[in-house]
Design an enzyme around this catalytic site. Structure first.
Site, PDB file in Angstrom:
ATOM      1  CB  THR A 171      -1.053   0.166   1.063  1.00 33.13           C
ATOM      2  OG1 THR A 171      -0.315  -0.080   2.440  1.00 33.13           O
ATOM      3  CG2 THR A 171      -1.988  -1.113   1.161  1.00 33.13           C
TER       4      THR A 171
ATOM      5  CE  LYS B 270       0.395  -3.670   3.397  1.00 30.81           C
ATOM      6  NZ  LYS B 270      -0.256  -2.433   4.208  1.00 30.81           N
TER       7      LYS B 270
ATOM      8  CB  THR C  32       1.137  -4.353  13.624  1.00 28.69           C
ATOM      9  OG1 THR C  32       2.532  -4.453  13.500  1.00 28.69           O
ATOM     10  CG2 THR C  32       0.671  -4.292  15.039  1.00 28.69           C
TER      11      THR C  32
ATOM     12  CD  GLU D  93       2.514   5.032   6.451  1.00 32.31           C
ATOM     13  OE1 GLU D  93       1.634   4.433   5.631  1.00 32.31           O
ATOM     14  OE2 GLU D  93       1.952   5.710   7.296  1.00 32.31           O
TER      15      GLU D  93
ATOM     16  CG  ASN E 290      -0.251   8.358   8.003  1.00 37.22           C
ATOM     17  OD1 ASN E 290      -0.905   7.218   7.970  1.00 37.22           O
ATOM     18  ND2 ASN E 290       0.885   8.019   8.230  1.00 37.22           N
TER      19      ASN E 290
END
Length: 475
Positions: A204, A233, A244, A331, A470
């Site tokens: 993603t 992933k 998670t 991220e 995000n």
């Protein structure tokens, strides 16, 4: 099931570099996936150029377009065993569990971890908090994968593990997915390109596909070569309360179905349950292991056997390496941080302290700013043992300030930089600290001085990029 043709090298070109026909990115993100889908130069070293994959497994990555904006990237992964195999999985403990989590758990329970043929995964939509319709969609995905094998039913229902990842609260474009599952089956193969495409299909916000493979042996058959391969992933919404993220591990070693759950749980506790990016536990977390025994040899049937212990070590080390790739792709992350808590009265207490430091926004932002603000580390250590109002108070104090020490451990082999020793602050060489924090990898060592137990967590820093990623995740 015969191996299918090797896919075009165009996928590899898409993954490792932008093709001439792609337009340049309209904006630059330094630590997240480039808009054109290529892998940042600093991350390409984590993408394998070859592998040794387990016998009897075939895989594919196929484009569906689950998200309308996805015009070409694979987003449907199919992992299949040529014969029914043993399987186990661990799932998120989030109370809002996605439909594929429920469907897959019930399937494995119904089959007693045996007779599993495949894993089918879509990215782009999590199929989480989608009500009865979402449950029906997850079941349809598994059944459609089953139909591809064209085998008589054994009366135990679906034999496919289902996973989904992406945006929460939206229904799957289920007809598009069901239509493409037979194509995904037809594309199955055993080459490295097949495995890489499959790893890409579950991504993603990941900046690179996370794929590992290796060989190993067992004490009962030292001359036999066994293989294990896996993909995972995850880049955000990562904090252990199972795993998670999504992860699939396949091996051709012969393992009794009844033993796989304990093997996987033990491995996950030391790996995927020891990482944190942002403290958020997802609704879809699933890590599965499949063992088809295609390499032959004596089946592992006893927890007291040497083979069991050897495979446990192999699986744990393998899962740990996969989990570390997730942290390296956090991220917006610029640093990979090992947090080691030692000399603790209990492992549970050490894990809680390490987990608290890993989740501290102040620690993570200081690391991003290359600021040796060790007070934030000490602060997080200190409040890790405080119970929330109304919760039971811990019976055993884990922290004695006068015995606690904190250091930075450089990854270049140079001496540690002591920041606090037995509760007394050191005179910190700020220039040396800044030099250590320039490196991508860093270890934070906390010695409690009160026991012999220890725990390790892996985490990353917080950058401006994390907010950007995000803030516009759905748009």
């Amino acid at each position: 099931m015969a191996p299918k043709p090797t896919p075009s090298s165009a996928l590899t070109k898409l993954i490792l570099g932008r093709s001439p026909s792609q337009s340049p990115a309209t904006s630059v993100r330094h630590y997240s996936a480039p808009i054109d889908g290529t892998i940042p130069a600093a991350k390409q070293k984590y993408v394998p150029t070859g592998g040794r994959y387990p016998k009897g497994f075939l895989v594919s990555g196929t484009h569906v377009g689950v998200k309308p904006t996805n015009k070409s990237t694979p987003d449907l992964a199919f992992i299949a065993s040529e014969t029914p195999c043993a399987a186990a999985a661990v799932f998120t403990k989030n109370k809002f569990q996605a439909a594929p989590v429920t469907v897959s758990r019930e399937m494995l329970k119904r089959r007693n971890n045996a007779g599993v043929r495949a894993v089918i995964i879509n990215s782009g939509c999590a199929n989480a908090v989608t009500g009865k319709g979402g449950m029906e969609d997850a079941e349809k995905m598994g059944l459609e994968a089953d139909r591809c094998f064209e085998e008589p039913s054994d009366g135990k229902g679906s034999s496919t593990i289902v996973m989904s990842t992406g945006v929460i609260g939206q229904r799957l474009p289920i007809q598009k997915i069901l239509h493409r599952i037979p194509s995904a089956y037809d594309a199955l193969g055993t080459s490295h390109d097949h495995w890489l495409a499959t790893a890409q299909a579950i991504c993603t916000t990941d900046t690179f596909p996370k794929l590992i493979s290796r060989t190993f042996s067992l004490p009962s058959s030292p001359s036999s070569e066994y293989r294990i391969a896996g993909m995972t992933k995850g880049a955000g919404m990562i904090h252990p309360n199972m795993a998670t993220l999504l992860g699939i591990i396949a091996t051709d070693a012969p393992i009794a179905p009844a033993l796989l759950p304990s093997l996987l749980t033990n491995a996950v506790n030391k790996s995927f349950n020891s990482i944190s990016i942002d403290g958020d536990t997802s609704t879809n977390d699933t890590v599965a292991v499949l063992a088809n025994g295609a390499a032959g040899g004596k089946e592992i049937t006893s927890e007291s056997s040497e083979d069991y212990a050897a495979f446990q070590t192999t699986l744990t080390e393998f899962a740990t390496d996969l989990a570390k790739l997730v942290v390296r792709d956090g991220e917006g992350a610029t640093k990979f941080v090992t947090i080691r808590v030692t000399e603790a009265p209990s492992e549970v207490g050490a894990r809680k302290i390490a987990s608290t430091i890993a989740r501290s926004p102040l620690v993570k932002t200081a690391l991003y700013g290359k600021d040796a603000n060790w007070g934030r580390i000490l602060c997080a250590t200190g409040y890790s043992q405080i119970s929330e109002p109304g919760m039971p108070i811990n019976d055993v104090p884990e922290i004695v300030p006068e015995k606690t020490s904190v250091s930075f451990i450089p990854t270049d082999g140079s001496p540690e930089l002591k920041l606090l020793v037995n509760g007394e602050p050191e005179s910190v060489d700020e220039a040396r600290a800044a030099e250590i924090l320039e490196h991508e990898d860093l270890e934070i060592l906390v010695r409690l001085g009160g026991g012999k137990e220890e725990a390790v967590y892996w985490t990353c820093d917080y950058s401006h990029e994390y907010i950007t990623i995000n803030g516009d995740y759905r748009t």
